[in-house]
Design a protein around this motif. Structure first.
Motif, PDB file in Angstrom:
ATOM      1  N   THR A 208       0.892  -1.300  -0.039  1.00  0.00           N
ATOM      2  CA  THR A 208      -0.061  -0.081  -0.005  1.00  0.00           C
ATOM      3  C   THR A 208       1.003   1.355  -0.009  1.00  0.00           C
ATOM      4  OG1 THR A 208      -0.154   0.153   2.331  1.00  0.00           O
ATOM      5  CG2 THR A 208      -1.897  -1.134   1.274  1.00  0.00           C
ATOM      6  N   PHE A 209       2.026   1.213   0.442  1.00  0.00           N
ATOM      7  CA  PHE A 209       2.858   2.454   0.463  1.00  0.00           C
ATOM      8  C   PHE A 209       3.330   3.346  -0.716  1.00  0.00           C
ATOM      9  CE2 PHE A 209       4.297   0.316   4.723  1.00  0.00           C
ATOM     10  CZ  PHE A 209       3.777   1.535   5.684  1.00  0.00           C
ATOM     11  N   GLY A 210       3.413   2.297  -1.710  1.00  0.00           N
ATOM     12  CA  GLY A 210       3.664   3.170  -2.812  1.00  0.00           C
ATOM     13  C   GLY A 210       2.759   4.175  -3.634  1.00  0.00           C
ATOM     14  N   GLY A 211       1.405   3.692  -3.605  1.00  0.00           N
ATOM     15  CA  GLY A 211       0.356   4.578  -3.863  1.00  0.00           C
ATOM     16  C   GLY A 211       0.062   5.651  -2.772  1.00  0.00           C
ATOM     17  N   GLU A 212       0.260   5.322  -1.593  1.00  0.00           N
ATOM     18  CA  GLU A 212       0.038   6.514  -0.538  1.00  0.00           C
ATOM     19  C   GLU A 212       1.150   7.419  -0.792  1.00  0.00           C
ATOM     20  OE1 GLU A 212      -0.307   4.413   3.196  1.00  0.00           O
ATOM     21  OE2 GLU A 212      -2.340   3.514   2.475  1.00  0.00           O
ATOM     22  N   ILE A 213       2.492   7.143  -1.121  1.00  0.00           N
ATOM     23  CA  ILE A 213       3.560   7.997  -1.071  1.00  0.00           C
ATOM     24  C   ILE A 213       3.184   9.016  -2.339  1.00  0.00           C
ATOM     25  CG2 ILE A 213       5.759   8.518  -1.394  1.00  0.00           C
ATOM     26  CD1 ILE A 213       6.543   6.055   0.320  1.00  0.00           C
ATOM     27  N   GLU A 214       2.803   8.331  -3.403  1.00  0.00           N
ATOM     28  CA  GLU A 214       2.440   9.146  -4.643  1.00  0.00           C
ATOM     29  C   GLU A 214       1.228  10.258  -4.293  1.00  0.00           C
ATOM     30  OE1 GLU A 214       3.663   9.714  -7.405  1.00  0.00           O
ATOM     31  OE2 GLU A 214       5.261   8.324  -7.341  1.00  0.00           O
ATOM     32  N   ASP A 215       0.327   9.507  -3.569  1.00  0.00           N
ATOM     33  CA  ASP A 215      -0.824  10.335  -3.158  1.00  0.00           C
ATOM     34  C   ASP A 215      -0.600  11.758  -2.280  1.00  0.00           C
ATOM     35  OD1 ASP A 215      -2.822   8.916  -4.740  1.00  0.00           O
ATOM     36  OD2 ASP A 215      -3.562   8.025  -3.161  1.00  0.00           O
ATOM     37  N   ALA A 216       0.429  11.414  -1.368  1.00  0.00           N
ATOM     38  CA  ALA A 216       0.825  12.416  -0.446  1.00  0.00           C
ATOM     39  C   ALA A 216       1.198  13.684  -1.061  1.00  0.00           C
ATOM     40  CB  ALA A 216       1.811  11.908   0.436  1.00  0.00           C
ATOM     41  N   ARG A 217       1.867  13.533  -2.424  1.00  0.00           N
ATOM     42  CA  ARG A 217       2.308  14.868  -3.085  1.00  0.00           C
ATOM     43  C   ARG A 217       1.080  15.716  -3.330  1.00  0.00           C
ATOM     44  NH1 ARG A 217       6.036  11.158  -6.852  1.00  0.00           N
ATOM     45  NH2 ARG A 217       7.932  11.783  -6.018  1.00  0.00           N
TER      46      ARG A 217
ATOM     47  N   GLY B 234       0.350  18.101  -0.336  1.00  0.00           N
ATOM     48  CA  GLY B 234       1.362  19.148   0.218  1.00  0.00           C
ATOM     49  C   GLY B 234       2.617  18.435   0.779  1.00  0.00           C
ATOM     50  N   TRP B 235       2.882  17.221   0.660  1.00  0.00           N
ATOM     51  CA  TRP B 235       4.043  16.352   1.001  1.00  0.00           C
ATOM     52  C   TRP B 235       5.045  16.419  -0.433  1.00  0.00           C
ATOM     53  CZ3 TRP B 235       5.469  14.552   5.795  1.00  0.00           C
ATOM     54  CH2 TRP B 235       4.154  14.511   6.571  1.00  0.00           C
ATOM     55  N   GLU B 236       6.185  17.135   0.167  1.00  0.00           N
ATOM     56  CA  GLU B 236       7.195  17.123  -1.126  1.00  0.00           C
ATOM     57  C   GLU B 236       8.188  15.730  -1.020  1.00  0.00           C
ATOM     58  OE1 GLU B 236       9.251  20.610  -1.352  1.00  0.00           O
ATOM     59  OE2 GLU B 236       7.454  21.889  -0.893  1.00  0.00           O
ATOM     60  N   VAL B 237       7.922  14.931  -1.843  1.00  0.00           N
ATOM     61  CA  VAL B 237       8.625  13.788  -2.218  1.00  0.00           C
ATOM     62  C   VAL B 237       9.497  13.842  -3.331  1.00  0.00           C
ATOM     63  CG1 VAL B 237       8.580  11.280  -2.546  1.00  0.00           C
ATOM     64  CG2 VAL B 237       6.695  12.408  -1.292  1.00  0.00           C
ATOM     65  N   ASN B 238      10.631  14.193  -3.025  1.00  0.00           N
ATOM     66  CA  ASN B 238      11.652  14.518  -4.012  1.00  0.00           C
ATOM     67  C   ASN B 238      12.365  13.582  -4.850  1.00  0.00           C
ATOM     68  OD1 ASN B 238      11.029  17.337  -3.791  1.00  0.00           O
ATOM     69  ND2 ASN B 238      12.428  17.365  -2.057  1.00  0.00           N
ATOM     70  N   GLU B 239      12.551  12.269  -4.250  1.00  0.00           N
ATOM     71  CA  GLU B 239      13.398  11.337  -4.813  1.00  0.00           C
ATOM     72  C   GLU B 239      12.361  10.352  -5.729  1.00  0.00           C
ATOM     73  OE1 GLU B 239      16.041   9.546  -2.360  1.00  0.00           O
ATOM     74  OE2 GLU B 239      16.542  11.410  -1.435  1.00  0.00           O
ATOM     75  N   GLN B 240      12.895   9.862  -6.822  1.00  0.00           N
ATOM     76  CA  GLN B 240      11.936   8.862  -7.404  1.00  0.00           C
ATOM     77  C   GLN B 240      11.776   7.565  -6.276  1.00  0.00           C
ATOM     78  OE1 GLN B 240      13.233   7.468 -11.158  1.00  0.00           O
ATOM     79  NE2 GLN B 240      12.159   5.474 -11.122  1.00  0.00           N
ATOM     80  N   LEU B 241      10.573   6.835  -6.373  1.00  0.00           N
ATOM     81  CA  LEU B 241      10.205   5.786  -5.369  1.00  0.00           C
ATOM     82  C   LEU B 241      10.594   4.656  -5.999  1.00  0.00           C
ATOM     83  CD1 LEU B 241       6.393   6.662  -4.663  1.00  0.00           C
ATOM     84  CD2 LEU B 241       8.519   7.072  -3.231  1.00  0.00           C
ATOM     85  N   ASP B 242      11.252   3.584  -5.367  1.00  0.00           N
ATOM     86  CA  ASP B 242      11.599   2.237  -5.712  1.00  0.00           C
ATOM     87  C   ASP B 242      11.265   1.466  -4.832  1.00  0.00           C
ATOM     88  OD1 ASP B 242      13.316   0.671  -7.174  1.00  0.00           O
ATOM     89  OD2 ASP B 242      14.947   1.047  -6.273  1.00  0.00           O
TER      90      ASP B 242
END
Length: 196
Positions: A86-95, A98-106
């Motif tokens: 579940t984390f991959g989608g949640e991290i993408e949604d966080a953007r 207001g969450w700034e996720v600067n690195e590519q998810l792996d």
């Protein structure tokens, strides 16, 4: 000498006839149900033995583990894998919130599988410790009823151990099996109740 609890809460000593057995209760299968039955019986004074196939995270006809299908191969590993997925989608949604996720998810599949394996190893040891603390004798091997008051445990090396028992509880649960349905090759695992 084994003790037994009477209905009024008093303890009494067992008779000579009852003490002729190696175990008051022998449980074949150390999944959640078998472990609980063994522990509670031992806590009430019964001399209890339990057998289960030797531990391995992946079961077969000759390996299994204390904790059973739910803990080692079913519910717990499934929850870890689903939670991790579940984390991959949640991290993408966080953007979008207001969450700034600067690195590519792996994603590292091997790391998630290792986390799952570490957890089921830990749980297997906890179940063994619960049995030991209750005074239950754990035997690793395949259990077989050989008479109305006899069980035989075949260890991995082929050694057969025989015991006389007053009561036998079969708690073998279920076994993993791929269902014969279209698309089953794309599943990691399907379950059905064992016919054994």
């Amino acid at each position: 000498m084994a003790r037994k609890m009477l209905a009024d809460g008093e303890l009494s000593q067992t008779s000579e006839e009852e003490s002729q057995y190696d175990f008051d209760l022998f449980v074949i299968g150390a999944g959640s149900g078998g472990v609980r039955a063994a522990r509670f019986s031992a806590n009430y004074g019964a001399k209890v033995g339990i057998c289960e196939l030797p531990f391995h995270p992946i079961s077969s006809e000759v390996i299994g583990g204390v904790g059973g299908t739910c803990v080692i191969r079913g519910c717990v590993p499934k929850k870890i894998l689903v939670y991790g997925a579940t984390f991959g989608g949640e991290i993408e949604d966080a953007r979008n919130y207001g969450w700034e996720v600067n690195e590519q998810l792996d994603f590292n599949w091997k790391k998630l599988l290792q986390k799952k394996t570490n957890e089921i190893n830990r749980l297997n040891e906890i179940y063994k410790r619960l049995l030991s603390n209750a005074g239950v004798k754990l035997l690793e091997g395949e259990g077989k009823i050989v008479g109305p008051n006899g069980v035989e445990v075949t260890q991995l090396d082929g050694t057969k151990l025989s015991y006389s028992v007053k009561h036998i509880l079969i708690a073998t649960g279920s076994r993993a099996h791929r269902l014969p349905i279209p698309g089953q090759v794309y599943s990691l695992l399907s379950f059905r109740m064992s016919k054994n």
